[in-house]
Design an enzyme around this catalytic site. Structure first.
Site, PDB file in Angstrom:
ATOM      1  N   ASP A 125       0.839  -1.186   0.000  1.00 30.02           N
ATOM      2  CA  ASP A 125       0.000   0.000   0.000  1.00 30.02           C
ATOM      3  C   ASP A 125       0.877   1.241   0.000  1.00 30.02           C
ATOM      4  O   ASP A 125       2.093   1.174   0.151  1.00 30.02           O
ATOM      5  CB  ASP A 125      -1.041   0.000   1.116  1.00 30.02           C
ATOM      6  CG  ASP A 125      -0.461   0.136   2.513  1.00 30.02           C
ATOM      7  OD1 ASP A 125       0.750   0.402   2.631  1.00 30.02           O
ATOM      8  OD2 ASP A 125      -1.218   0.000   3.492  1.00 30.02           O
TER       9      ASP A 125
ATOM     10  N   ASN B 242      -3.833  12.988  -0.318  1.00 31.76           N
ATOM     11  CA  ASN B 242      -5.213  13.446  -0.480  1.00 31.76           C
ATOM     12  C   ASN B 242      -5.436  14.805   0.172  1.00 31.76           C
ATOM     13  O   ASN B 242      -6.097  15.680  -0.392  1.00 31.76           O
ATOM     14  CB  ASN B 242      -6.185  12.426   0.118  1.00 31.76           C
ATOM     15  CG  ASN B 242      -6.402  11.224  -0.779  1.00 31.76           C
ATOM     16  OD1 ASN B 242      -6.291  11.314  -1.997  1.00 31.76           O
ATOM     17  ND2 ASN B 242      -6.705  10.086  -0.173  1.00 31.76           N
TER      18      ASN B 242
ATOM     19  N   ASP C 202      -6.520   9.713  -6.478  1.00 27.33           N
ATOM     20  CA  ASP C 202      -7.003   8.733  -7.447  1.00 27.33           C
ATOM     21  C   ASP C 202      -6.032   8.605  -8.613  1.00 27.33           C
ATOM     22  O   ASP C 202      -5.782   7.498  -9.116  1.00 27.33           O
ATOM     23  CB  ASP C 202      -8.379   9.145  -7.973  1.00 27.33           C
ATOM     24  CG  ASP C 202      -9.466   9.049  -6.914  1.00 27.33           C
ATOM     25  OD1 ASP C 202      -9.210   8.441  -5.848  1.00 27.33           O
ATOM     26  OD2 ASP C 202     -10.568   9.580  -7.144  1.00 27.33           O
TER      27      ASP C 202
ATOM     28  N   GLU D 159      -6.111   2.126  -0.640  1.00 35.19           N
ATOM     29  CA  GLU D 159      -4.823   2.218  -1.332  1.00 35.19           C
ATOM     30  C   GLU D 159      -4.004   0.940  -1.190  1.00 35.19           C
ATOM     31  O   GLU D 159      -2.789   0.933  -1.402  1.00 35.19           O
ATOM     32  CB  GLU D 159      -4.020   3.413  -0.812  1.00 35.19           C
ATOM     33  CG  GLU D 159      -3.548   3.311   0.630  1.00 35.19           C
ATOM     34  CD  GLU D 159      -4.550   3.852   1.639  1.00 35.19           C
ATOM     35  OE1 GLU D 159      -4.120   4.168   2.767  1.00 35.19           O
ATOM     36  OE2 GLU D 159      -5.748   3.957   1.313  1.00 35.19           O
TER      37      GLU D 159
END
Length: 313
Positions: free
Chosen positions: A179, A187, A196, A222
């Protein structure tokens, strides 16, 4: 034309031909010797043969080669115990065109006596569109819409299959789990659209690295996993290190600002101590969290249930 004692159709070729030509589906009628004794124009169009060429030919001319042996047995069995079979029998059938291409079909079979001899009449329907729609819907149900990777459901199904293969034949299989490091900060700083974008671009990079047999999955947020069939722990670790390095080197942009993302990776392979497919996932997950605890942006492997470092930035 119906026999009062059975549901079987009794007819002559001369009387039956106008009837089958009026039907919207292809019709192929075969005898107990597997010979085509009658076909309509739609059958000739579907399979790309002249009707004259089909008449008297073995049915295998319109059956794909890899199905012929089993299909011949099914035909023989049908004549031994005739029974009507409707369309939509939840089985997938395919026919063979004259040019060697396949055509997805659905088939309905009925028993009849033609010209005094037992025969079987097959109504054959081209289901290319329906099959493509079914396949697309199935794929969509197993795919992560954003990244194009498979989803967690498919990951579990494929991992079960790999474990079964390992138990049966001892073939190695490995799993990579990773991840993104500090993904919330990406973000928060650049917005969820940029987050994204990071997932999509890294997934695209990894997809180019995968072999046809490898299975890339987004298993949540993620977090991602890759199943590597027939791959040793060392080979999987080398692959994991390669995608870690390439992820870190990838220049990502938000408006006029460039930034980088890193991943932490855990790697594990099936071993004799594994009792289920879940144990491999747990080992890879354990290695991943060991990497997180040691500072992130690294690859950890699990060998004999102990996570050890492979590389660090």
């Amino acid at each position: 034309m119906a026999d009062q004692n059975t549901d079987k159709l009794v007819a002559t070729s001369q009387a039956l031909l106008p009837f089958i030509e009026s039907l919207p589906d292809a019709v192929v009628i075969v005898n107990a010797n597997h010979q085509i004794v009658l076909a309509n124009i739609r059958a000739a169009e579907m399979f790309g043969h002249e009707i004259a060429a089909m008449m008297g030919s073995d049915l295998k001319m319109i059956i794909p080669a890899h199905h012929r042996k089993r299909h011949a047995g099914n035909v023989t069995g049908y004549f031994e115990t005739p029974h009507a079979r409707p369309m939509g029998a939840e089985k997938r059938f395919s026919g063979l065109r004259a040019d060697g291409t396949g055509v997805p079909v659905d088939i309905m079979i009925n028993e009849l006596t033609l010209d005094g001899a037992p025969a079987a009449m097959a109504l054959v329907r081209d289901v290319t569109y329906q099959r493509a729609l079914e396949d697309r819907l199935t794929l969509e149900s197993l795919t992560d819409e954003m990244t194009g990777f498979y989803n967690r459901k498919h990951f579990k199904t494929q991992l079960k299959a790999q474990y079964a293969g390992f138990v049966r034949s001892g073939l190695p299989a490995s799993v990579i789990m990773f991840d993104f490091d500090h993904f919330k900060a990406i973000n928060d700083q650049f917005g969820h659209a940029s987050g994204d974008m990071v997932l999509i671009k890294v997934a695209q990079m990894i997809q180019r690295e995968l072999r046809p047999t490898d299975v890339g999955c987004r298993i949540g947020g993620e977090e991602f996993a890759i199943i590597l069939p027939n791959t040793s722990l060392e080979e999987a670790a080398a692959f994991a290190e390669r995608i870690r390095q390439r992820t870190g080197a990838m220049e990502l942009r938000h408006e006029d600002t460039s930034f980088h993302a890193t991943i932490t990776v855990g790697v594990a392979s099936f071993s004799k101590s594994d009792t289920s497919h879940d144990s491999l996932m747990r080992k890879a997950d354990s290695a991943l969290y060991a990497g997180k605890a040691s500072g992130r942006n690294c690859v950890r492997i699990t060998r004999d249930d102990e996570a050890t470092p492979l590389a660090s930035p």
